[in-house]
Design a protein around this motif. Structure first.
Motif, PDB file in Angstrom:
ATOM      1  N   GLU A 173     -23.265  78.471 -27.553  1.00  0.00           N
ATOM      2  CA  GLU A 173     -22.894  77.540 -28.623  1.00  0.00           C
ATOM      3  C   GLU A 173     -23.943  76.436 -28.768  1.00  0.00           C
ATOM      4  O   GLU A 173     -24.267  76.012 -29.888  1.00  0.00           O
ATOM      5  N   ARG A 174     -24.472  75.990 -27.645  1.00  0.00           N
ATOM      6  CA  ARG A 174     -25.548  74.992 -27.682  1.00  0.00           C
ATOM      7  C   ARG A 174     -26.779  75.569 -28.362  1.00  0.00           C
ATOM      8  O   ARG A 174     -27.449  74.888 -29.151  1.00  0.00           O
ATOM      9  N   ALA A 175     -27.090  76.830 -28.050  1.00  0.00           N
ATOM     10  CA  ALA A 175     -28.273  77.471 -28.636  1.00  0.00           C
ATOM     11  C   ALA A 175     -28.145  77.564 -30.158  1.00  0.00           C
ATOM     12  O   ALA A 175     -29.118  77.316 -30.884  1.00  0.00           O
ATOM     13  N   PHE A 176     -26.953  77.917 -30.645  1.00  0.00           N
ATOM     14  CA  PHE A 176     -26.745  77.976 -32.097  1.00  0.00           C
ATOM     15  C   PHE A 176     -26.952  76.598 -32.724  1.00  0.00           C
ATOM     16  O   PHE A 176     -27.553  76.472 -33.803  1.00  0.00           O
ATOM     17  N   GLY A 177     -26.457  75.569 -32.062  1.00  0.00           N
ATOM     18  CA  GLY A 177     -26.629  74.214 -32.575  1.00  0.00           C
ATOM     19  C   GLY A 177     -28.091  73.794 -32.619  1.00  0.00           C
ATOM     20  O   GLY A 177     -28.554  73.208 -33.607  1.00  0.00           O
ATOM     21  N   VAL A 178     -28.831  74.108 -31.545  1.00  0.00           N
ATOM     22  CA  VAL A 178     -30.249  73.750 -31.502  1.00  0.00           C
ATOM     23  C   VAL A 178     -31.033  74.547 -32.539  1.00  0.00           C
ATOM     24  O   VAL A 178     -31.925  74.014 -33.211  1.00  0.00           O
ATOM     25  N   LEU A 179     -30.706  75.826 -32.688  1.00  0.00           N
ATOM     26  CA  LEU A 179     -31.384  76.675 -33.673  1.00  0.00           C
ATOM     27  C   LEU A 179     -31.216  76.113 -35.076  1.00  0.00           C
ATOM     28  O   LEU A 179     -32.191  76.016 -35.846  1.00  0.00           O
ATOM     29  N   GLN A 180     -30.009  75.727 -35.438  1.00  0.00           N
ATOM     30  CA  GLN A 180     -29.757  75.180 -36.768  1.00  0.00           C
ATOM     31  C   GLN A 180     -30.380  73.801 -36.939  1.00  0.00           C
ATOM     32  O   GLN A 180     -30.834  73.449 -38.030  1.00  0.00           O
ATOM     33  N   GLN A 181     -30.412  73.027 -35.862  1.00  0.00           N
ATOM     34  CA  GLN A 181     -30.992  71.695 -35.940  1.00  0.00           C
ATOM     35  C   GLN A 181     -32.500  71.760 -36.168  1.00  0.00           C
ATOM     36  O   GLN A 181     -33.066  70.928 -36.889  1.00  0.00           O
ATOM     37  N   ARG A 182     -33.147  72.747 -35.585  1.00  0.00           N
ATOM     38  CA  ARG A 182     -34.602  72.856 -35.694  1.00  0.00           C
ATOM     39  C   ARG A 182     -35.044  73.495 -37.005  1.00  0.00           C
ATOM     40  O   ARG A 182     -36.163  73.269 -37.451  1.00  0.00           O
ATOM     41  N   PHE A 183     -34.184  74.321 -37.600  1.00  0.00           N
ATOM     42  CA  PHE A 183     -34.566  75.027 -38.824  1.00  0.00           C
ATOM     43  C   PHE A 183     -33.489  74.798 -39.882  1.00  0.00           C
ATOM     44  O   PHE A 183     -32.467  75.478 -39.907  1.00  0.00           O
ATOM     45  N   ALA A 184     -33.764  73.826 -40.750  1.00  0.00           N
ATOM     46  CA  ALA A 184     -32.777  73.422 -41.759  1.00  0.00           C
ATOM     47  C   ALA A 184     -32.446  74.555 -42.717  1.00  0.00           C
ATOM     48  O   ALA A 184     -31.365  74.572 -43.302  1.00  0.00           O
ATOM     49  N   ILE A 185     -33.352  75.526 -42.850  1.00  0.00           N
ATOM     50  CA  ILE A 185     -33.125  76.608 -43.808  1.00  0.00           C
ATOM     51  C   ILE A 185     -31.915  77.449 -43.439  1.00  0.00           C
ATOM     52  O   ILE A 185     -31.242  78.008 -44.310  1.00  0.00           O
ATOM     53  N   ILE A 186     -31.601  77.542 -42.128  1.00  0.00           N
ATOM     54  CA  ILE A 186     -30.419  78.301 -41.727  1.00  0.00           C
ATOM     55  C   ILE A 186     -29.240  77.395 -41.392  1.00  0.00           C
ATOM     56  O   ILE A 186     -28.169  77.877 -41.033  1.00  0.00           O
ATOM     57  N   GLN A 187     -29.452  76.079 -41.521  1.00  0.00           N
ATOM     58  CA  GLN A 187     -28.334  75.154 -41.314  1.00  0.00           C
ATOM     59  C   GLN A 187     -27.480  75.057 -42.563  1.00  0.00           C
ATOM     60  O   GLN A 187     -26.258  74.980 -42.502  1.00  0.00           O
ATOM     61  N   GLY A 188     -28.113  75.094 -43.729  1.00  0.00           N
ATOM     62  CA  GLY A 188     -27.390  75.047 -44.986  1.00  0.00           C
ATOM     63  C   GLY A 188     -27.235  76.440 -45.574  1.00  0.00           C
ATOM     64  O   GLY A 188     -27.759  77.425 -45.045  1.00  0.00           O
ATOM     65  N   PRO A 189     -26.529  76.563 -46.687  1.00  0.00           N
ATOM     66  CA  PRO A 189     -26.342  77.870 -47.332  1.00  0.00           C
ATOM     67  C   PRO A 189     -27.660  78.468 -47.812  1.00  0.00           C
ATOM     68  O   PRO A 189     -28.547  77.752 -48.276  1.00  0.00           O
ATOM     69  N   SER A 190     -27.786  79.772 -47.696  1.00  0.00           N
ATOM     70  CA  SER A 190     -28.995  80.455 -48.133  1.00  0.00           C
ATOM     71  C   SER A 190     -29.023  80.564 -49.660  1.00  0.00           C
ATOM     72  O   SER A 190     -28.021  80.894 -50.292  1.00  0.00           O
ATOM     73  N   LEU A 191     -30.205  80.318 -50.241  1.00  0.00           N
ATOM     74  CA  LEU A 191     -30.388  80.416 -51.689  1.00  0.00           C
ATOM     75  C   LEU A 191     -31.049  81.731 -52.093  1.00  0.00           C
ATOM     76  O   LEU A 191     -31.374  81.919 -53.264  1.00  0.00           O
ATOM     77  N   LEU A 192     -31.272  82.607 -51.116  1.00  0.00           N
ATOM     78  CA  LEU A 192     -31.923  83.881 -51.404  1.00  0.00           C
ATOM     79  C   LEU A 192     -30.926  84.884 -51.977  1.00  0.00           C
ATOM     80  O   LEU A 192     -29.712  84.694 -51.892  1.00  0.00           O
ATOM     81  N   PHE A 193     -31.464  85.964 -52.519  1.00  0.00           N
ATOM     82  CA  PHE A 193     -30.624  86.958 -53.173  1.00  0.00           C
ATOM     83  C   PHE A 193     -30.546  88.280 -52.411  1.00  0.00           C
ATOM     84  O   PHE A 193     -29.659  89.083 -52.671  1.00  0.00           O
TER      85      PHE A 193
END
Length: 278
Positions: A173-193
């Motif tokens: 769970e900590r790893a998921f939090g750190v991963l999202q904190q370091r890469f904002a692109i996967i922290q928010g919703p994806s805009l890709l198709f």
């Protein structure tokens, strides 16, 4: 956007062999040593799933990719070790699936079932084991490769074990939090198709994440060991073939329910013994 896609494709093609690989013999030796120090002999890491919201999911697919929050998501299944290194990353399953559905389709135990995984040998409470395990939450099946907590523990032994298991499992769970904190692109919703583009982005983020973990490992790893200078033992040939019956038998061996309960009982006793010696 095109530059982003090309960058992620390049990161994955150049670095994924080193940074998105399964543990080798030297890695397993280090992981087992760390697990022994934490009172959980044989543990190779913790497993769980994370959802990445998909804002631009096609309307026709929204039902398949939506979960209880009614938003489309795509699932990342990951295995994380004590130093937050991600050893396994399986991404692409629709968000309507649960962790068991993802597990049934992932490749996490393929090498183990084929007999190509590095050996894992340890002893707990006087019993010898030859298969490592991952800490998991309650939804995962009762296989010999998973150790779960006790939902309603009774008695001091069970309560102590449940507390230790739940505390250690927070690594993923900590790893998921750190991963999202370091890469904002996967922290928010994806805009890709396209799912393919999202998959490359997720793999690139995990690859870069592991690069950072490697760079910081000297500050994280408290073990008085150095494995970087050791040579890896030769892996089995890529042309290695497994008899179909041996493959089925390997899967049955992994899914052994009785071995799951025996391992949990041994770990409960081991944890209690350690607590009494402190």
């Amino acid at each position: 956007m095109e530059s982003l896609k090309k960058f992620c494709e390049t990161i994955v093609s150049v670095f994924s062999t080193d940074y998105l690989r399964s543990p080798n013999t030297n890695d397993i030796t280090r992981l087992l040593a760390a697990a022994e120090q934490r009172g959980l002999p044989g543990m190779l890491g913790s497993i769980d799933c994370m959802h990445w919201k998909w804002k631009n999911c096609p309307v026709a697919w929204k039902g398949m990719y939506s979960v209880h929050i009614r938003e489309p998501t795509i699932i990342l299944e990951a295995v994380v070790s004590y130093d937050l290194w991600i050893w396994h990353a399986f991404f692409g399953m629709p968000g309507s699936h649960n962790d068991i559905n993802v597990l049934e389709r992932s490749f996490i135990f393929t090498k183990l079932a084929q007999g190509r995984a590095p050996p894992v040998n340890y002893t707990v409470n006087g019993h010898d084991y030859t298969m490592g395990y991952y800490l998991a939450d309650g939804i995962y099946p009762k296989w010999r490769t998973f150790v779960k907590t006790i939902p309603t523990p009774k008695g001091n032994k069970n309560k102590h074990f449940a507390k230790a298991q739940e505390y250690t499992r927070k690594d993923v769970e900590r790893a998921f939090g750190v991963l999202q904190q370091r890469f904002a692109i996967i922290q928010g919703p994806s805009l890709l198709f396209k799912v393919k583009d999202m998959t490359n982005i997720m793999k690139a983020c995990v690859t870069l994440y592991n690069m950072i973990i490697e760079d910081e490992r000297d500050n994280v790893d408290n073990l008085d060991m150095e494995y970087d200078q050791l040579e890896d033992l030769p892996e089995l040939s890529r042309n290695h073939t497994t008899n179909i019956m041996d493959f089925f038998q390997g899967h049955l061996h992994i899914r052994d329910n009785s071995a799951h309960h025996q391992l949990q009982e041994d770990l409960i006793e081991h944890q209690w013994l350690l607590s009494s010696q402190q």
